[in-house]
Design a protein around this motif. Sequence first.
Motif, PDB file in Angstrom:
ATOM      1  N   LEU A   4       0.864  -1.174   0.000  1.00 59.90           N
ATOM      2  CA  LEU A   4       0.000   0.000   0.000  1.00 59.90           C
ATOM      3  C   LEU A   4       0.904   1.228   0.000  1.00 59.90           C
ATOM      4  O   LEU A   4       1.776   1.352   0.869  1.00 59.90           O
ATOM      5  N   ALA A  24      -3.210   0.137  -3.620  1.00 52.52           N
ATOM      6  CA  ALA A  24      -2.816  -1.222  -3.255  1.00 52.52           C
ATOM      7  C   ALA A  24      -2.384  -1.979  -4.505  1.00 52.52           C
ATOM      8  O   ALA A  24      -3.006  -1.859  -5.556  1.00 52.52           O
ATOM      9  N   ILE A  31     -10.248  -7.084  -2.372  1.00 57.36           N
ATOM     10  CA  ILE A  31     -10.094  -6.192  -1.231  1.00 57.36           C
ATOM     11  C   ILE A  31     -11.457  -5.957  -0.606  1.00 57.36           C
ATOM     12  O   ILE A  31     -12.412  -5.629  -1.309  1.00 57.36           O
ATOM     13  N   MET A  34     -11.478  -0.867   3.213  1.00 54.14           N
ATOM     14  CA  MET A  34     -10.307   0.002   3.210  1.00 54.14           C
ATOM     15  C   MET A  34     -10.585   1.130   4.198  1.00 54.14           C
ATOM     16  O   MET A  34     -11.742   1.506   4.413  1.00 54.14           O
ATOM     17  N   THR A  50     -13.864   4.672   7.085  1.00 51.60           N
ATOM     18  CA  THR A  50     -13.819   3.363   6.447  1.00 51.60           C
ATOM     19  C   THR A  50     -14.761   3.343   5.249  1.00 51.60           C
ATOM     20  O   THR A  50     -15.739   4.099   5.189  1.00 51.60           O
ATOM     21  N   ARG A  71     -13.409   5.565  -3.059  1.00 50.22           N
ATOM     22  CA  ARG A  71     -12.625   4.415  -3.503  1.00 50.22           C
ATOM     23  C   ARG A  71     -12.800   4.223  -5.003  1.00 50.22           C
ATOM     24  O   ARG A  71     -13.902   4.372  -5.523  1.00 50.22           O
ATOM     25  N   ASN A  76      -7.904  -0.216  -7.234  1.00 49.62           N
ATOM     26  CA  ASN A  76      -7.556  -0.641  -5.860  1.00 49.62           C
ATOM     27  C   ASN A  76      -7.006   0.523  -5.048  1.00 49.62           C
ATOM     28  O   ASN A  76      -6.010   0.393  -4.319  1.00 49.62           O
ATOM     29  N   VAL A  78      -7.862   3.970  -2.503  1.00 50.09           N
ATOM     30  CA  VAL A  78      -8.765   4.671  -1.599  1.00 50.09           C
ATOM     31  C   VAL A  78      -8.256   6.106  -1.442  1.00 50.09           C
ATOM     32  O   VAL A  78      -7.058   6.356  -1.468  1.00 50.09           O
ATOM     33  N   CYS A  95      -3.198   4.287   5.627  1.00 47.92           N
ATOM     34  CA  CYS A  95      -4.312   3.536   5.064  1.00 47.92           C
ATOM     35  C   CYS A  95      -4.156   2.058   5.409  1.00 47.92           C
ATOM     36  O   CYS A  95      -3.043   1.564   5.638  1.00 47.92           O
ATOM     37  N   LYS A  96      -5.287   1.387   5.458  1.00 47.15           N
ATOM     38  CA  LYS A  96      -5.322  -0.036   5.724  1.00 47.15           C
ATOM     39  C   LYS A  96      -6.266  -0.698   4.740  1.00 47.15           C
ATOM     40  O   LYS A  96      -7.313  -0.137   4.404  1.00 47.15           O
ATOM     41  N   ALA A  97      -5.891  -1.881   4.297  1.00 46.75           N
ATOM     42  CA  ALA A  97      -6.748  -2.658   3.411  1.00 46.75           C
ATOM     43  C   ALA A  97      -6.886  -4.073   3.960  1.00 46.75           C
ATOM     44  O   ALA A  97      -5.902  -4.674   4.409  1.00 46.75           O
TER      45      ALA A  97
END
Length: 121
Positions: A4, A24, A31, A34, A50, A71, A76, A78, A95-97
């Motif tokens: 990411l 990503a 996915i 995110m 989120t 998104r 892929n 965000v 960021c987190k996926a």
Amino acid sequence: QVQLVESGGGLVQPGGSLRLSCAASGSIFSIYDMAWYRQAPGKQRELVATINAVGTTNHADSVKGRFTISRDYGKNTVYLQMNSLKPEDTADYYCKAVVKITPGRNTFDYWGQGTKVTVSS
């Protein structure tokens, strides 16, 4: 592996805007959620917003009406559009996926390296 990569942070005056991006890449089957988190100096990391696989979003009360998560499923990626920025928004943003690499197997959480946002005059 999954990577990411965030971009878009920087220095902005109070009341200004920034747009963060997080792309990503890698061995991705799908996915799910995110999200954006932030961590200010001396504070714990907190959830900012989120967005799930069907586009449902949630924003922390502290940013509602000012920040918008979105998104691009094809890329892929965000985004976090941040308007009316305040000094208290100063933090490292991550960021987190939630990613499934193999069909039928578990998902894994992946994190970006963080991008710094500083709101100051």
